[in-house]
Design a protein around this motif. Structure first.
Motif, mmCIF file in Angstrom:
data_model
loop_
_atom_site.group_PDB
_atom_site.id
_atom_site.type_symbol
_atom_site.label_atom_id
_atom_site.label_comp_id
_atom_site.label_asym_id
_atom_site.label_seq_id
_atom_site.Cartn_x
_atom_site.Cartn_y
_atom_site.Cartn_z
ATOM 1 N N GLN A 119 0.811 -1.225 0.000
ATOM 2 C CA GLN A 119 0.000 0.000 0.000
ATOM 3 C C GLN A 119 0.844 1.275 0.000
ATOM 4 N N ASN A 120 2.034 1.226 0.574
ATOM 5 C CA ASN A 120 2.896 2.418 0.629
ATOM 6 C C ASN A 120 4.032 2.375 -0.391
ATOM 7 N N VAL A 121 4.053 1.338 -1.231
ATOM 8 C CA VAL A 121 5.091 1.232 -2.261
ATOM 9 C C VAL A 121 4.719 2.136 -3.426
ATOM 10 N N GLU A 122 5.622 3.001 -3.815
ATOM 11 C CA GLU A 122 5.362 3.946 -4.895
ATOM 12 C C GLU A 122 5.985 3.521 -6.224
ATOM 13 N N GLN A 123 7.094 2.746 -6.141
ATOM 14 C CA GLN A 123 7.796 2.341 -7.358
ATOM 15 C C GLN A 123 8.087 0.843 -7.333
ATOM 16 N N ILE A 124 8.118 0.260 -8.520
ATOM 17 C CA ILE A 124 8.468 -1.155 -8.683
ATOM 18 C C ILE A 124 9.810 -1.224 -9.394
ATOM 19 N N ALA A 125 10.736 -1.999 -8.850
ATOM 20 C CA ALA A 125 12.049 -2.180 -9.467
ATOM 21 C C ALA A 125 12.092 -3.531 -10.172
ATOM 22 N N TYR A 126 12.653 -3.562 -11.367
ATOM 23 C CA TYR A 126 12.798 -4.808 -12.113
ATOM 24 C C TYR A 126 14.029 -4.702 -13.003
ATOM 25 N N GLN A 127 14.471 -5.862 -13.507
ATOM 26 C CA GLN A 127 15.673 -5.919 -14.323
ATOM 27 C C GLN A 127 15.315 -5.852 -15.806
ATOM 28 N N ARG A 128 16.054 -5.050 -16.570
ATOM 29 C CA ARG A 128 15.895 -4.961 -18.011
ATOM 30 C C ARG A 128 17.268 -4.756 -18.632
ATOM 31 N N GLY A 129 17.673 -5.720 -19.447
ATOM 32 C CA GLY A 129 18.970 -5.621 -20.114
ATOM 33 C C GLY A 129 20.144 -5.551 -19.158
ATOM 34 N N GLY A 130 20.024 -6.234 -18.006
ATOM 35 C CA GLY A 130 21.123 -6.263 -17.054
ATOM 36 C C GLY A 130 21.189 -5.077 -16.117
ATOM 37 N N ARG A 131 20.224 -4.180 -16.174
ATOM 38 C CA ARG A 131 20.230 -3.038 -15.253
ATOM 39 C C ARG A 131 18.875 -2.910 -14.562
ATOM 40 N N THR A 132 18.880 -2.281 -13.405
ATOM 41 C CA THR A 132 17.667 -2.109 -12.615
ATOM 42 C C THR A 132 16.885 -0.899 -13.108
ATOM 43 N N VAL A 133 15.617 -1.116 -13.405
ATOM 44 C CA VAL A 133 14.734 -0.049 -13.877
ATOM 45 C C VAL A 133 13.595 0.113 -12.870
ATOM 46 N N ARG A 134 13.197 1.334 -12.629
ATOM 47 C CA ARG A 134 12.093 1.597 -11.706
ATOM 48 C C ARG A 134 10.959 2.318 -12.430
ATOM 49 N N ARG A 135 9.738 1.943 -12.069
ATOM 50 C CA ARG A 135 8.568 2.633 -12.611
ATOM 51 C C ARG A 135 7.516 2.744 -11.528
ATOM 52 N N ARG A 136 6.639 3.705 -11.684
ATOM 53 C CA ARG A 136 5.580 3.912 -10.697
ATOM 54 C C ARG A 136 4.616 2.734 -10.699
ATOM 55 N N VAL A 137 4.059 2.462 -9.539
ATOM 56 C CA VAL A 137 3.066 1.390 -9.440
ATOM 57 C C VAL A 137 1.846 1.798 -10.251
ATOM 58 N N PRO A 138 1.458 1.014 -11.274
ATOM 59 C CA PRO A 138 0.302 1.385 -12.096
ATOM 60 C C PRO A 138 -0.995 1.371 -11.286
ATOM 61 N N PRO A 139 -1.934 2.262 -11.610
ATOM 62 C CA PRO A 139 -3.189 2.359 -10.834
ATOM 63 C C PRO A 139 -3.965 1.053 -10.781
#
Length: 403
Positions: A119-139
């Motif tokens: 509930q308080n997480v604003e961003q999701i981190a995941y791996q893409r092409g060997g690097r960590t990418v972050r994006r906002r939690v989709p509604p």
């Protein structure tokens, strides 16, 4: 202590005491427990859920490398297992997880992004092409998972426990039984014939506008061709993305012939399966446009392994989502009459709907589209009723007898 169990070899275990009498007592308990577990078909020592989960994901990745499992499914399983299952079960022994714990997990998972840990997480981190990418939690995550999502995750849970049972970490009876909501069949977002005609005309008009920058004109050309090929072939978006010139059978050899002397058969390759099917002949002149565009950009014919839908550098085009959404919004066709948002998949639904209305045999249509008669009956029942309009309006005999 050190002892042997058949099938496991020699096992060493610390008894965590310096007192010999206490050590001997503990050793007997460990030995008795190991023998009992062996009789049940279990490993001598329980394993943490997190360790088994990682072993399961490694095993799945190896199956993907051997071509035995779908890469996309394995990727989705890894996301679900690491984010949800490991977070909930983590350090628990996997053979201590029963139906009650699974039921509690399912309730925790339904509330994860609403009132739970997310509930308080604003961003999701995941791996893409060997690097960590972050994006906002989709509604859309801020609500309970859909029945379809719950079913997909249930498949992952059962697969993990089934593999754990094969490894001897749990008994087969421990494979959980998961009740999830039934997926309610709803009409897929398609187009009425008049709507598609409007969309096609708008795409062509935007392509023919004057004073366009060459890159903009080419983007519009690709979108127009994508719409036509998708709508008159029924290909899935992934199949369109994977489409190479060599997959259009006999196209290269017969390209210079008049359209009446040409045919079109396509080898479609999706995430895991492939098929050869027949497309509508209207696709041929569109492919000619894409071929000419390649020649203009690269000074020669494309090779069989070159993508049909490509960037200006010849790389495989990832998606037309942004351009398509802009065109749908400009034509007032972003959603269907049920308010469901249209996507590139809607062209496949349009193709199937039009074929049903035209009276194409459903069995042949299912084979051509790489699906089943049951799926067409499930998702396109309303279209089938439209096709049967004459049969549903028979001429009734005069009621009450003849006058």
């Amino acid at each position: 202590m050190r002892f042997s169990i058949k099938g496991e070899g020699q096992i060493r275990r610390s008894l965590e005491t310096r007192d010999r009498a206490e050590a001997e007592s503990k050793a007997m308990e460990v030995w008795a427990d190991a023998k009992h577990r062996a009789k049940l078909g279990l490993r001598s020592q329980a394993k943490r859920f997190a360790d088994v989960a990682q072993e399961f994901l490694d095993h799945t990745a190896q199956a993907v490398a051997r071509g035995e499992r779908n890469k996309s499914q394995a990727h989705n399983w890894a996301l679900k297992v690491n984010r949800y299952l490991v977070e909930f079960f983590g350090d628990r022994d996997i053979d201590a997880i029963g139906q009650r714990e699974i039921t509690r997990y399912l309730e925790w998972r339904r509330n994860y992004w609403i009132s739970g840990p997310g509930q308080n997480v604003e961003q999701i981190a995941y791996q893409r092409g060997g690097r960590t990418v972050r994006r906002r939690v989709p509604p859309q995550l801020r609500r309970p998972p859909s029945p379809a999502t719950q079913r997909h995750e249930a498949v992952a849970i059962k697969a993990l426990f089934r593999q754990a049972a094969e490894w001897g970490y749990v008994q087969p009876s421990a494979i959980p039984h998961i009740n999830v909501p039934r997926v309610i069949a709803k009409p897929r977002p398609s187009f009425e014939a008049s709507e598609f005609t409007r969309l096609e005309a708008a795409a062509l008009a935007r392509l023919e506008e004057e004073f366009l920058h060459p890159s903009v004109r080419r983007d519009r050309l690709i979108l127009y061709c994508y719409i036509k090929v998708a709508a008159f072939s029924g290909m899935r978006p992934t199949e369109l993305k994977n489409l190479n010139w060599g997959d259009i059978l006999d196209y290269r050899e017969r390209r210079q012939l008049p359209l009446r002397d040409r045919d079109i058969r396509i080898r479609a390759r999706g995430k895991a399966k492939s098929r050869t099917f027949v497309a509508m002949e209207v696709v041929l002149p569109v492919l000619d446009m894409l071929w000419s565009d390649w020649v203009r950009l690269h000074g020669g014919d494309p090779a069989d392994k070159d993508p049909v839908f490509a960037t200006t550098t010849g790389a495989r085009l990832g998606s037309v989502k942004t351009a398509l959404n802009g065109l749908l919004a400009a034509t007032g066709l972003a959603v269907d009459h049920n308010g469901v948002r249209r996507t590139s998949y809607s062209f496949r639904h349009f193709y199937i709907s039009q074929q049903i209305i035209a009276g194409v045999d459903v069995f042949l249509l299912a084979r051509n589209c790489g699906t089943s008669v049951e799926m067409i009956d499930k998702w396109y029942a309303d279209v089938k009723l439209e096709r049967m309009s004459k049969e549903l309006r028979p001429e009734w005999k005069r009621l009450g007898g003849e006058n």
